[in-house]
Write an enzyme that holds these catalytic residues in place. Structure first.
Site, short mmCIF file in Angstrom:
data_model
loop_
_atom_site.label_atom_id
_atom_site.label_comp_id
_atom_site.label_asym_id
_atom_site.label_seq_id
_atom_site.Cartn_x
_atom_site.Cartn_y
_atom_site.Cartn_z
N LYS A 178 -3.76 2.88 -17.64
CA LYS A 178 -2.65 3.58 -16.99
C LYS A 178 -1.81 2.55 -16.25
O LYS A 178 -2.10 2.18 -15.12
CB LYS A 178 -3.19 4.64 -16.03
N SER A 189 -2.91 -0.22 -3.78
CA SER A 189 -2.86 -0.14 -2.32
C SER A 189 -4.15 0.43 -1.75
O SER A 189 -4.88 1.17 -2.42
CB SER A 189 -1.68 0.73 -1.88
N ALA A 217 -4.07 4.35 -1.67
CA ALA A 217 -4.40 4.95 -2.95
C ALA A 217 -5.87 4.77 -3.28
O ALA A 217 -6.52 5.68 -3.82
CB ALA A 217 -3.53 4.36 -4.05
N CYS A 224 -1.46 -9.53 -3.37
CA CYS A 224 -2.40 -9.11 -2.32
C CYS A 224 -3.24 -10.27 -1.80
O CYS A 224 -3.78 -10.19 -0.70
CB CYS A 224 -3.30 -7.99 -2.84
N GLU A 226 -0.31 -5.01 5.66
CA GLU A 226 0.13 -5.74 4.47
C GLU A 226 1.61 -5.46 4.22
O GLU A 226 2.00 -4.32 3.97
CB GLU A 226 -0.70 -5.33 3.26
#
Length: 495
Positions: free
Chosen positions: A179, A232, A235, A287, A386
């Protein structure tokens, strides 16, 4: 370049199938604002078809039953095809996410090939089947594929992150629903074509682009066995909650607020050169970037001056220009979010040394100037949350102990760095930091390292031997001495 024409179908069951609805996503170049393509938006019905194809391929298809040598052959071929198409992949990713092509080719296509090669190299070392003898009984312990995997990948590093999941999942014998993000789905269509050419059986890989609600549908679907997510922390928390309710396996690689500790004996030129990449790669949208630089007050002014020079030298502009260091932010929403963080830093008392706004004459663009803050304390928002943009904060401390304390004073623990003229001293300091990986004097861990985070930076590990753990279940058989002896004689199982 407009990429329209290839993207009107989903890749399901080894075929290009028409979507069940007319809903679409528009993929826009963050540099030009030009529409690159429209792609279908997956509905629950489309996802049902993808899951059914993956379920059938896993339960009844040949892939999980094939010899490891055959699976290695297909992955080897896929790696070769990626390299053969490096220009097309590099250009496409540069256009759809704004990643400079000087980075998209090595860090996406080159890294994807390196990830495949690493998996192929270490897969024979993995303990697929082990015989364990004891006075109370003998056990044959096997690692078997976990089943149908949903791999949810982000927009910032779409191909390399996909391969961190896909390579070990395929080598273990799993079937996968990939996905991709609606911001960066185009690469996956080219990947599907190469997977077909490499000889992967139908249904082992299925690709559907979908929005958040439909992604949750994938996470909770009863025919899915495993979720592998990169994205994230918010999520990831939602996915963990949904999987926890269903006792579903999941792996999470989430956000970071990584610290680079600069010890007093460090060479500031070396530090600045390393942080040019480690803090600003992917236009700050990575990240693992080192967005907190921790230095003693004795060296602060010297380091800030040297970093400021480095930041000013960064070239922003067209992501297709090989000379570009920093490309545009992926979307208007993300650009506005970064600007809010910059403003919060000013409001809370931090000082902008370099950058802090949009480039002059390009106020309507998606560019943010590479930004360096000083006079930052670790309780400020820009030091704790972040930002996911080209923004770095310098934090001054009294000594090494305070530097370690500040580095650990974070909800995240994904990456980090320590700089010192004495590498052994740097290693000792690194061992005190609560994070998943740490680069000593800018040295890369490579893909034989286990990649992942502490705390809110995730659960589980990706890459190398540890990366296979995410895609297997452990199954034990009680056996008698006769069978144990027979297995030992017939195979190279470890007794």
């Amino acid at each position: 370049m407009v990429w329209q024409g290839k993207y009107s179908h989903f890749f399901i069951g080894g075929e290009w199938v028409e979507p069940l609805t007319d809903d679409t996503f528009t993929v826009v170049s963050p540099y030009t604002g030009e529409t690159l393509a429209t792609v279908p938006a997956g509905s629950p019905g489309d996802l049902d078809r993808a899951i059914a194809a993956a379920r059938h391929s896993f339960d009844s298809g040949p892939w999980r039953r094939s010899e490891l040598a055959e699976r290695k052959r297909v992955l080897t071929r896929l790696g070769d095809l990626l390299v053969a198409n490096i220009d097309e992949f590099g250009t496409l990713i540069a256009e759809e996410v704004g990643l400079p092509i000087s980075q998209s080719k090595p860090s996406q296509v080159g890294a994807a090939k390196a990830i495949i090669d690493t998996n192929l190299e270490v897969v024979d070392e993995y303990p697929w089947s082990v015989l364990r003898r004891s006075p109370l009984g003998h056990a044959l312990v096997e690692r078997v594929p976990v089943g149908v995997v949903v791999a949810i990948v982000p927009w910032n590093a779409p191909l390399s992150v996909t391969m961190l999941k896909l390579a070990p999942a395929l080598l273990t014998g799993c079937s996968v629903i990939l996905k991709p993000s609606p911001e960066a789905p185009l690469f996956s269509h080219y990947l599907a074509e190469l997977v077909q050419e490499a000889g992967l059986p139908a249904g082992v890989l299925n690709i559907v682009t979908a929005d958040r609600a439909e992604s949750e549908y994938l996470v909770v679907h009863p025919d899915v066995d495993k979720i592998s997510f990169t994205g994230s922390s918010l999520a990831g928390q939602r996915i963990a909650s949904l999987c926890g309710e269903r006792v579903r396996r999941y792996t999470l690689e989430l956000g970071g607020k990584s610290a680079a500790i600069v010890l007093d004996d460090a060479d500031v030129d070396q530090v600045a050169t390393a942080l040019r990449t480690l803090s600003f790669r992917y236009s700050g949208q990575a990240c693992t970037n080192k967005t907190r630089v921790i230095v003693s007050r004795r060296r602060e002014a010297e380091l800030v001056d040297r970093l400021a020079t480095t930041v000013r030298e960064l070239t922003w502009g067209d992501p297709l220009d090989p000379a570009t260091d920093v490309g545009p932010i992926v979307s208007e929403r993300q650009r506005d979010r970064i600007e809010q963080y910059i403003e919060s830093g000013r409001r809370q008392g931090a000082t902008v040394v370099v950058g802090g706004g949009r480039p002059a004459g390009h106020e309507d663009s998606l560019f943010i100037e590479p930004t360096l803050f000083r006079n930052v304390t670790n309780d400020m928002t820009i030091a704790q949350e972040e930002i996911f943009g080209p923004v770095v904060a310098v934090i001054a401390v009294e000594d090494e102990d305070e530097a370690v304390a500040v580095a650990n004073d974070s909800d995240f623990g994904l990456s980090g760095a320590v700089f010192s003229a004495d590498p052994l001293r740097a290693l000792e300091v690194a061992r005190r930091i609560d994070t998943g990986s740490i680069e000593i004097n800018g040295a890369s861990t490579g893909f034989k390292a286990a990649l992942g985070g502490f705390k809110r930076s995730g659960l589980g590990r990706e890459s190398s031997l540890e990366g296979f753990d995410a895609f297997v279940e452990i199954k034990s058989y009680g056996i008698d001495t006769g069978l144990a002896d027979a297995l030992t004689a017939a195979t190279d199982l470890t007794a």
